[in-house]
Scaffold this active site. Structure first.
Site, short mmCIF file in Angstrom:
data_model
loop_
_atom_site.label_atom_id
_atom_site.label_comp_id
_atom_site.label_asym_id
_atom_site.label_seq_id
_atom_site.Cartn_x
_atom_site.Cartn_y
_atom_site.Cartn_z
N SER A 35 49.37 44.36 24.33
CA SER A 35 47.92 44.43 24.20
C SER A 35 47.50 43.81 22.88
CB SER A 35 47.46 45.89 24.24
OG SER A 35 46.09 46.02 23.87
N TYR B 75 47.73 54.38 20.77
CA TYR B 75 48.00 53.30 21.72
C TYR B 75 48.37 52.03 20.97
CZ TYR B 75 47.24 50.04 25.59
OH TYR B 75 47.39 49.06 26.54
#
Length: 266
Positions: free
Chosen positions: A146, A158
């Site tokens: 990501s 995250y």
């Protein structure tokens, strides 16, 4: 349609929907034998059925939880037994159960669960694929990362896990070469159920924030995954391919006030 994956087999982890589903469909459409895995049997069966309807290629659904060692082993063993080898591993499973919690609000137990699924399970699947097939036959591993790995999108745990995944990608690419290539794809926020839970801004505003004029979709990312997985990328390893509509090219803005603690950036 090309046949880049003819005579090749692939396991896509987290393929019942979204980016994983699109990647599995692309590989099947290009001649590959594909096994898909996820923990929801109904969703996985539906995904396999849809891929067959769209591509004409039967897909092998193998139910399993990516955080469970016995499930990971059974999944890889099933794929290798069915296909005789495993040429491609695509790991797309991830969680963001902490959502938009600030760094001051993070629960250590939640952080460990995210790290376990987003990083440890990716490593364990890669090890299983390597020892069961790729060490002797070669192969390609693509990890779904990501843009959160490279910048502050206010998703602290995250982002931490995706940064760790990128470091893992470098070490795996170094240590598994020359038999196995290991790369990652780092998308921006794309139009999936995963991202929908995070975004609180109107779609028009989100689209307008991208230099290319729109938010991405699963197929945008899946095309990058299948390229890196294919022999077209045979001299590429250890690379992170950013697929974000140009978002990361944008300059820092000094004409806007600093976002308050707890506010979202997406």
């Amino acid at each position: 349609m090309s046949e880049r994956f003819r005579n090749k087999s692939a396991l896509v982890v987290g393929a019942s929907r979204g980016i994983g589903f699109a990647a599995a469909r692309n590989i099947a459409a290009e001649g590959g034998s594909v096994a898909i895995t996820g923990r929801n049997e109904e969703a996985l069966t539906d995904a396999a059925r849809l891929i067959k309807e769209e591509t004409g290629t039967a897909v092998l659904p193998v139910v399993g939880h990516a955080r469970r060692d016995e499930d990971r082993r059974a999944t890889v063993e099933t794929a290798v037994t069915e296909f005789g080898k495993l040429d491609v591993l695509v790991y797309t499973t991830a969680t963001n159960i902490s959502r938009n919690a600030t760094a001051l609000e993070l629960d250590p137990e939640v952080m460990l669960k995210e790290y376990d699924l987003n990083v440890v399970a990716a490593l364990e699947y890669t090890k299983l694929a390597y020892w069961s097939s790729m060490r002797d036959n070669g192969g390609s591993v693509v990890l779904l990362s990501s843009v959160a790995a490279f910048g502050n999108v206010r998703l602290a745990p995250y982002s931490m896990t995706k940064s760790a995944l990128e470091v893992l990608r470098q070490h795996l690419a170094d240590q598994l070469a020359p038999a196995v290539r290991v790369n990652s794809v780092a998308p921006g926020f794309v139009d999936t159920a995963f991202a929908e839970k995070l975004q609180r801004l109107p779609k028009e505003q989100v689209d307008a924030s991208y230099p290319l004029g729109r938010q991405g979709n699963p197929e945008d990312v899946a095309r990058a995954i299948t390229f890196l997985a294919s022999d077209e990328a045979e001299w590429i390893t250890g690379t992170a391919l950013v697929v974000d509509g140009g978002k990361s090219t944008q300059p820092y803005r000094h004409d806007l006030p600093h976002v308050e603690l707890g506010s979202v950036l997406h």
